[in-house]
Write an enzyme that holds these catalytic residues in place. Structure first.
Site, PDB file in Angstrom:
ATOM      1  N   ASN A   1     -14.789 -39.527 -70.550  1.00  0.00           N
ATOM      2  CA  ASN A   1     -13.641 -39.399 -71.432  1.00  0.00           C
ATOM      3  C   ASN A   1     -13.309 -40.645 -72.237  1.00  0.00           C
ATOM      4  O   ASN A   1     -13.115 -40.603 -73.454  1.00  0.00           O
ATOM      5  CB  ASN A   1     -12.427 -39.067 -70.559  1.00  0.00           C
ATOM      6  CG  ASN A   1     -11.883 -37.724 -70.897  1.00  0.00           C
ATOM      7  OD1 ASN A   1     -11.890 -37.349 -72.059  1.00  0.00           O
ATOM      8  ND2 ASN A   1     -11.427 -36.997 -69.894  1.00  0.00           N
TER       9      ASN A   1
ATOM     10  N   ARG B   1     -21.459 -40.943 -55.814  1.00  0.00           N
ATOM     11  CA  ARG B   1     -21.833 -41.101 -57.215  1.00  0.00           C
ATOM     12  C   ARG B   1     -23.105 -41.926 -57.408  1.00  0.00           C
ATOM     13  O   ARG B   1     -23.565 -42.098 -58.523  1.00  0.00           O
ATOM     14  CB  ARG B   1     -20.684 -41.719 -57.998  1.00  0.00           C
ATOM     15  CG  ARG B   1     -20.465 -43.177 -57.709  1.00  0.00           C
ATOM     16  CD  ARG B   1     -19.311 -43.739 -58.510  1.00  0.00           C
ATOM     17  NE  ARG B   1     -19.306 -45.189 -58.449  1.00  0.00           N
ATOM     18  CZ  ARG B   1     -18.326 -45.953 -58.898  1.00  0.00           C
ATOM     19  NH1 ARG B   1     -17.269 -45.399 -59.461  1.00  0.00           N
ATOM     20  NH2 ARG B   1     -18.416 -47.265 -58.805  1.00  0.00           N
TER      21      ARG B   1
ATOM     22  N   THR C   1     -20.097 -37.599 -66.370  1.00  0.00           N
ATOM     23  CA  THR C   1     -19.037 -37.824 -65.384  1.00  0.00           C
ATOM     24  C   THR C   1     -19.242 -36.962 -64.153  1.00  0.00           C
ATOM     25  O   THR C   1     -19.625 -35.810 -64.278  1.00  0.00           O
ATOM     26  CB  THR C   1     -17.621 -37.593 -65.954  1.00  0.00           C
ATOM     27  OG1 THR C   1     -16.675 -37.717 -64.876  1.00  0.00           O
ATOM     28  CG2 THR C   1     -17.456 -36.206 -66.556  1.00  0.00           C
ATOM     29  N   ILE C   2     -18.961 -37.532 -62.995  1.00  0.00           N
ATOM     30  CA  ILE C   2     -19.065 -36.735 -61.776  1.00  0.00           C
ATOM     31  C   ILE C   2     -17.851 -35.808 -61.648  1.00  0.00           C
ATOM     32  O   ILE C   2     -17.862 -34.888 -60.853  1.00  0.00           O
ATOM     33  CB  ILE C   2     -19.166 -37.587 -60.486  1.00  0.00           C
ATOM     34  CG1 ILE C   2     -17.903 -38.433 -60.265  1.00  0.00           C
ATOM     35  CG2 ILE C   2     -20.415 -38.449 -60.502  1.00  0.00           C
ATOM     36  CD1 ILE C   2     -17.865 -39.076 -58.891  1.00  0.00           C
ATOM     37  N   ASP C   3     -16.827 -36.074 -62.437  1.00  0.00           N
ATOM     38  CA  ASP C   3     -15.606 -35.270 -62.337  1.00  0.00           C
ATOM     39  C   ASP C   3     -15.701 -33.927 -63.061  1.00  0.00           C
ATOM     40  O   ASP C   3     -14.876 -33.051 -62.857  1.00  0.00           O
ATOM     41  CB  ASP C   3     -14.414 -36.064 -62.913  1.00  0.00           C
ATOM     42  CG  ASP C   3     -14.071 -37.271 -62.067  1.00  0.00           C
ATOM     43  OD1 ASP C   3     -13.647 -38.304 -62.626  1.00  0.00           O
ATOM     44  OD2 ASP C   3     -14.236 -37.187 -60.838  1.00  0.00           O
TER      45      ASP C   3
ATOM     46  N   GLU D   1      -9.094 -36.674 -53.794  1.00  0.00           N
ATOM     47  CA  GLU D   1      -8.333 -37.923 -53.749  1.00  0.00           C
ATOM     48  C   GLU D   1      -7.055 -37.816 -54.569  1.00  0.00           C
ATOM     49  O   GLU D   1      -6.100 -38.549 -54.317  1.00  0.00           O
ATOM     50  CB  GLU D   1      -9.177 -39.103 -54.264  1.00  0.00           C
ATOM     51  CG  GLU D   1      -9.602 -38.967 -55.703  1.00  0.00           C
ATOM     52  CD  GLU D   1     -10.289 -40.208 -56.265  1.00  0.00           C
ATOM     53  OE1 GLU D   1     -10.018 -41.327 -55.784  1.00  0.00           O
ATOM     54  OE2 GLU D   1     -11.101 -40.059 -57.211  1.00  0.00           O
TER      55      GLU D   1
ATOM     56  N   MET E   1     -13.958 -37.583 -54.273  1.00  0.00           N
ATOM     57  CA  MET E   1     -13.501 -38.098 -55.563  1.00  0.00           C
ATOM     58  C   MET E   1     -13.042 -36.963 -56.483  1.00  0.00           C
ATOM     59  O   MET E   1     -13.582 -35.869 -56.460  1.00  0.00           O
ATOM     60  CB  MET E   1     -14.627 -38.885 -56.246  1.00  0.00           C
ATOM     61  CG  MET E   1     -14.792 -40.286 -55.717  1.00  0.00           C
ATOM     62  SD  MET E   1     -16.108 -41.208 -56.574  1.00  0.00           S
ATOM     63  CE  MET E   1     -15.770 -42.888 -55.980  1.00  0.00           C
TER      64      MET E   1
END
Lengths: 412, 412
Positions: free
Chosen positions: B116, B301, B144-146, B247, B190
């Site tokens: 982002n 990650r 991104t891992i998100d 988290e 995460m």
């Protein structure tokens, strides 16, 4: 019934290799001309007390892949316990019951796969068996990620945990190098009294990576001031300082650097947590540099997808060896590994009397630790290196490892 | 010099796939009839400001294995930064310098691989470039891992982190089942604002494992009382309860369940820690049952040894696509993935304008979360499942994964 049968159980904390030892025992019985059936007692010896068994011979016959799959499955297929037998002179009732079960099931040999505390159980059962003149052979098969059992060069489960630690340190190092700012990363590794696993972090060092830059083991007193000086010195030379620290580090008086969760398990061991966190706060407060701690936690003992082939092959072989020794009449003993040579790496399998092993713990020799107490010496690296070699051909399905079905444990 | 060159950089937090995207860009340039050299800027765009470059074309020529090895290496080969460009109307000096560097190096296209915040940089550079009439194409490549970038079905790095989470949950489950006593295990994963990665823990469920039994995501308010009731209810039905928690879980007022380390990074994001620990203490205090928490931390990650092949192949393809689009004149955009079908799983590669993406975050649709707020619905499982499929043929040497030499970063 004239069948001669065996019984096996697992106990203590899990590793990724303990099911390989179980598979070795099963394979040993399957190939034996003496034994017929191998029974597994669920949840350690409490399964014998609760009449809770699995017929492992039948289980393997159900699917040709089961033995291999079992050997590669993490944790304990038979479940575990942390049950400590009383001294039989104080209370012989569990012993009477256990040996009656042995008789009822025609058990010629009982194998107990576990660590220090489990070897205590092997010792007690052996002494009682001798006391009543029982012919049942009682043999211990070692297991621990801590590598602290005596009389054996190293222990099943340790090589895989060491491989996981070294690989993780290398990956954490890559992660740490990306920012061009001063930072400290503290990695806390399991190891209550012995630093073998923490020392294995040194295997991550290679042609481009010098991390971990500092290693602190429980065998030598930890000094917070020396630690801060070590870190400060390194921060002059480089941006990213990576520290490997054992959960069991303690000061010169023997106090753990952190014992925030001071609860005690059945065997009287303190439940430790927080050495890494404690040092993180210390560095933040005293040095004011960007710092983080990583507690590798349970993953280091159950990451079967990264098991060491050397470890699992040896664990399997030890299981088979135990069966063979029981056929020769060996009892009151633990099977052992002896390192014949390091280059090429070669081991041989033997056994040692249980009285020399139970409740003893083996630490790293002090001359394998650097005089500065913040690193390890070459002989220790040479000792560790062969144990992490080789990868297991794990089967994956839909992106996940395929392990043994443990419904008999998971549905409770 | 009439050469047309490209430049690439990486930014933000690491994943195991971001080097695959970099490798894709390098491969795209190598196969291009338009471009000659690809330069890498070290530590994000700060490398451009500090004149800190690597000639990636030359690097690949040194060793035929370098491209593959790079694609499989965790973290960022070019290093990273968390540098936020000012608004050019307030201060255009970094922009003037950057575009002068572009001119000096004959840069026709600049690729920025990141999440982002990095897309914010792509937006700003694009707007300034347009403002001065520069022909340099500016293209973002997601990372991104998100999994929270808009306009793309999913993001590079997410599938591998999801595979790691699901595999770890399965292994933790095996570890948890071994004791026949009541226990609660809380796994903190995460995910600051989006629960995609925590939701992936559900993929660990199979024919014998129902864990995680409870899943708590940041998209819905977390209620401590409901949580305790959920856990209590499950403890009646089974011994071992396993909880996956993000988290970033927060209460109905929007307060994070734990914010013990309330520091703030350059982009204003709170540094979170402790949701798992907070819930562990809560369960211990209110339910008095054996409980532990596991914070999976940085390993989720950077564990490249367990990367998802689907993820890495797509990440590589997106890098190549970005180069191809730049040849067509596309700019001020981010390359995207579109899911053509789920069964069989198929994606196509496209792009979207950067102004729709930068500084936006995509959460899980609320109808993909169970009304009880403690689990996920089948459509979410179907969405996640294909992303973790396939394993990378990592090369091992002496028991450790072989990654790219990062001396240029690690020796600082």
């Amino acid at each position: 019934m004239n069948q001669k049968n065996c019984m096996v159980a697992q106990s203590g904390g899990p590793t990724v290799a303990i099911n390989a030892s179980l598979a070795g025992v099963i394979a040993g019985v399957a190939g034996s001309s003496v034994y017929h059936t191998i029974y597994g007692s669920l949840n350690g010896i409490t399964g014998i007390l609760n009449n809770d068994f699995i017929n492992l011979t039948e289980l393997m016959e159900k699917d040709a892949d089961n033995l291999t799959r079992l050997a590669q499955t993490p944790a304990m297929y038979l479940g575990s316990c942390r049950y400590k037998l009383p001294n039989y002179l104080d209370d012989d009732s569990p012993y009477v019951f256990i040996f009656k079960q042995f008789a009822d099931y025609n058990i010629e040999a009982f194998f107990y796969i576990g660590g220090n505390d489990s070897m205590d159980t092997v010792l007690k059962l052996s002494e009682y068996g001798k006391h009543i003149g029982s012919p049942v052979r009682i043999i211990g098969i070692p297991k621990t990620i801590d590598n602290d059992l005596c009389e054996t060069d190293h222990t099943p489960g340790f090589g895989s945990a060491a491989k996981y630690i070294a690989s993780s340190l290398l990956e954490i190092a890559h992660d740490t190098f990306i920012y061009a700012v001063k930072s400290v990363t503290i990695v806390e590794i399991m190891g209550r009294d012995a630093g073998w696993l923490t020392a294995a972090s040194a295997l991550a060092r290679n042609s481009y990576n010098t991390a971990p830059h500092l290693i602190y083991l429980p065998e030598v007193p930890f000094d917070s001031e020396d630690f801060l000086l070590d870190v400060k010195r390194l921060l002059f030379e480089r941006n990213n300082v990576i520290v490997a620290v054992s959960e069991g580090i303690r000061d010169a008086s023997g106090n753990y650097i952190s014992a925030s969760e001071q609860s005690v398990d059945t065997f009287g061991h303190s439940q430790l947590s927080g050495a890494g966190k404690t040092l993180e706060f210390l560095v933040k407060e005293k040095l004011g540099v960007k710092v983080r701690s990583v507690e590798i936690n349970v993953l280091q003992r159950c990451a079967a997808h990264l098991a060491s082939k050397t470890d699992l092959d040896e664990s399997f072989a030890l299981g088979k060896k135990a069966v063979a020794l029981s056929e020769e009449g060996v009892t009151a003993s633990m099977v052992t590994l002896e390192r014949v040579s390091n280059n090429p790496y070669e081991v041989s399998y033997g056994y040692a009397e249980i009285k020399h092993i139970a409740n003893e713990a083996r630490s790293i020799p002090l001359d394998w630790i650097s005089p500065s107490r913040n690193d390890i010496e070459q002989p220790l690296i040479d000792y560790l290196a062969p144990l992490i070699v080789g990868e297991m051909p794990i089967t994956y399905q839909n992106g996940l490892p395929v392990y043994m079905d443990v419904s008999h444990l998971s549905k409770h």
